[in-house]
Write a protein that holds these residues in place. Structure first.
Motif, short mmCIF file in Angstrom:
data_model
loop_
_atom_site.label_atom_id
_atom_site.label_comp_id
_atom_site.label_asym_id
_atom_site.label_seq_id
_atom_site.Cartn_x
_atom_site.Cartn_y
_atom_site.Cartn_z
N ASP A 328 0.60 -1.10 0.05
CA ASP A 328 0.04 0.01 0.26
C ASP A 328 1.03 1.28 0.21
N GLU A 329 2.38 1.37 0.58
CA GLU A 329 3.00 2.50 0.74
C GLU A 329 3.44 3.17 -0.09
N SER A 330 4.16 3.99 -0.95
CA SER A 330 4.79 4.13 -2.16
C SER A 330 6.05 4.98 -1.27
N ARG A 331 7.04 3.67 -2.20
CA ARG A 331 7.96 4.27 -1.45
C ARG A 331 8.76 5.52 -2.14
N VAL A 332 8.16 5.68 -3.06
CA VAL A 332 8.42 7.05 -3.14
C VAL A 332 8.69 8.51 -2.00
N LEU A 333 7.27 8.07 -1.73
CA LEU A 333 6.96 9.15 -0.69
C LEU A 333 7.32 9.13 0.06
N ALA A 334 7.77 7.72 0.20
CA ALA A 334 7.77 7.62 2.16
C ALA A 334 9.52 8.39 2.18
N ALA A 335 10.31 7.91 0.71
CA ALA A 335 11.40 8.69 0.15
C ALA A 335 11.96 10.41 0.41
N LEU A 336 10.78 10.38 0.56
CA LEU A 336 10.37 12.03 0.73
C LEU A 336 10.40 12.68 2.41
N GLY A 337 10.28 11.34 3.34
CA GLY A 337 10.40 11.58 4.33
C GLY A 337 8.59 11.94 4.90
N PHE A 338 7.03 12.15 3.61
CA PHE A 338 5.81 12.22 4.23
C PHE A 338 5.87 11.30 4.76
N ASP A 339 4.56 11.76 5.85
CA ASP A 339 3.96 10.55 7.65
C ASP A 339 3.18 9.39 6.58
N SER A 340 3.69 8.64 6.85
CA SER A 340 2.05 7.09 6.77
C SER A 340 0.72 7.00 6.04
N GLU A 341 0.43 8.30 6.98
CA GLU A 341 -0.87 8.65 5.53
C GLU A 341 -0.96 9.26 5.11
N ARG A 342 0.27 10.17 4.22
CA ARG A 342 0.30 11.00 2.88
C ARG A 342 1.38 9.30 2.19
N THR A 343 1.78 8.49 2.43
CA THR A 343 2.76 7.80 1.44
C THR A 343 1.52 6.14 0.99
N ILE A 344 0.88 6.38 2.02
CA ILE A 344 -0.34 5.06 0.96
C ILE A 344 -0.98 5.63 0.88
N SER A 345 -1.39 6.52 0.57
CA SER A 345 -2.59 7.26 -0.01
C SER A 345 -2.79 8.47 -0.90
N GLY A 346 -1.55 8.08 -1.75
CA GLY A 346 -0.80 8.78 -3.13
C GLY A 346 -1.78 8.77 -4.04
N LEU A 347 -1.60 9.78 -4.72
CA LEU A 347 -2.46 9.73 -6.61
C LEU A 347 -1.58 9.90 -7.17
#
Length: 379
Positions: A328-347
């Protein structure tokens, strides 16, 4: 229908399809055959290479036709790794590469190679200084993408290329799949040794691609057989596919020259409108490529929104199409330092030169409706 998933694939252009069909019907012979029909097929193959080489200002024998981005990236990375393993086993890449690069590096790591995964800043950009500091005596390859497929961040590949020139023993590979036709890239005298491109991202056909390999580069071939394509990619050439991708490249090259910022203006307009919606945060920088917008709708699963919009015949995506069915989590968004709420809800919304302002307005109206309705359901 409003199609906003062009970074996953584009609709093939009718003229590309016509080129493919005409070659399939009239030049069906094997280019390796020594009879007249084979010679005609070989001549057409060389003409296709000449045409694409002229566009990129490189030599025609530096063009290798492939089946797409995944094969091209694997050929480049593993080909260099295997060819130069006696000199060193250190490879530099980033934390936000496409799965065909990231997973290829992980597979080499399992074989004893040492991989440095460089971090990115809050805009998803690798530091050229970090690349420079990571280079060691045993470094054989740097692989950094040009444009990120999820958030559109543009990497400083020209600057990294200048660094690579100072280290002639290592090779520099660029995944140019998302940048092709959208963000210009110079290959000649750039320090770039290998560059991957794909046909179906530019209104070409799936199963077609190009790997630029500078003449100075030596790769261990992943395929062995009939010695086609400089013995780097053995196997009967897909002549119709080669002609089709060259046609697509010629057309997208013209569209890129004619566009002159219209696509970027459209993206900036859409980003501003989307950012005004409740519970929405934009993950894409204004400095990113002109065709990609990544955003998160906090508290909602992306697949639910995608299906809701799909019922209205509006099509967007989440993450890379190559990894959207995995974690579910975006590896790319996680690498940007975003929290999990943001990294699992990317569109991701990804446009083409054919996308219109009217289509984007309709999408944003329906997106706002879907968010409000789904928020009521989840409380």
């Amino acid at each position: 229908m409003i199609y906003l998933d062009n970074s996953a694939t584009t609709k093939p252009h009718p003229s590309v399809l016509r080129s493919y069909n005409q070659v399939s019907e009239s030049f069906f012979a094997n280019p390796s055959s020594i009879h007249q029909l084979g010679a005609e097929a070989e001549k057409l193959l060389q003409k296709a290479k000449e045409q694409v080489a002229q566009i990129f200002h490189v030599a025609k024998d530096e063009i290798i036709f492939t089946s797409g981005g995944t094969e091209g990236n694997n050929m480049a990375i593993k080909g260099i790794a295997l060819q130069h393993r006696q000199r060193g086993k250190h490879i530099i890449t980033s934390q936000i590469e496409h799965p065909s690069v990231y997973d290829a590096c992980q597979s080499l790591e399992a074989m004893g190679y040492d991989i440095t995964y460089l971090p990115v800043d809050c805009n998803g950009v690798v530091s050229a200084n970090d690349v420079s500091n990571a280079i060691r005596e045993d470094t054989i390859l740097i692989s950094i993408m040009h444009v990120n497929n999820e958030i559109g961040s543009i990497q400083p590949v020209q600057e990294i290329g200048e660094l690579a020139k100072k280290h002639p023993k290592l090779s520099f590979h660029v995944d140019h799949v998302q940048g092709l036709g959208k963000v210009p890239l110079q290959l000649s005298n750039s320090g770039i040794d290998l560059c991957t491109m794909s046909g179906h991202k530019i209104h070409g056909l799936k199963g077609t691609g190009i790997l630029y390999i500078a003449n100075r580069s030596k790769l261990f071939p992943l395929f062995h057989g009939g010695s086609q394509e400089r013995s780097i990619r053995s196997g009967t050439e897909n002549l119709a596919g080669a002609v089709a991708i060259v046609k697509a490249i010629r057309m997208i090259d013209e569209r890129e020259k004619q566009d002159k910022g219209a696509l970027l203006a459209l993206r900036n307009y859409a980003m501003q409108r989307i950012a005004e919606l409740d519970n929405v945060v934009i993950n894409t920088s204004k400095l990113a490529a002109p065709h990609i917008i990544n955003f998160s709708v906090i508290g909602l699963k992306p697949e639910v929104l995608i299906h809701a919009l799909g019922e209205k015949e509006i099509f967007i995506s989440t993450k890379s199409a190559c990894s959207s069915k995995l974690s579910d989590e975006s590896r790319v968004l996680a690498a940007l330092g975003f929290d999990s709420e943001r990294t699992i809800s990317g569109l991701r919304v990804s446009m083409s030169y054919d996308t219109t302002k009217e289509e984007l307005n309709t999408f944003i109206i329906e997106l706002e409706k879907a968010i409000k309705q789904l928020k009521k359901v989840v409380g």
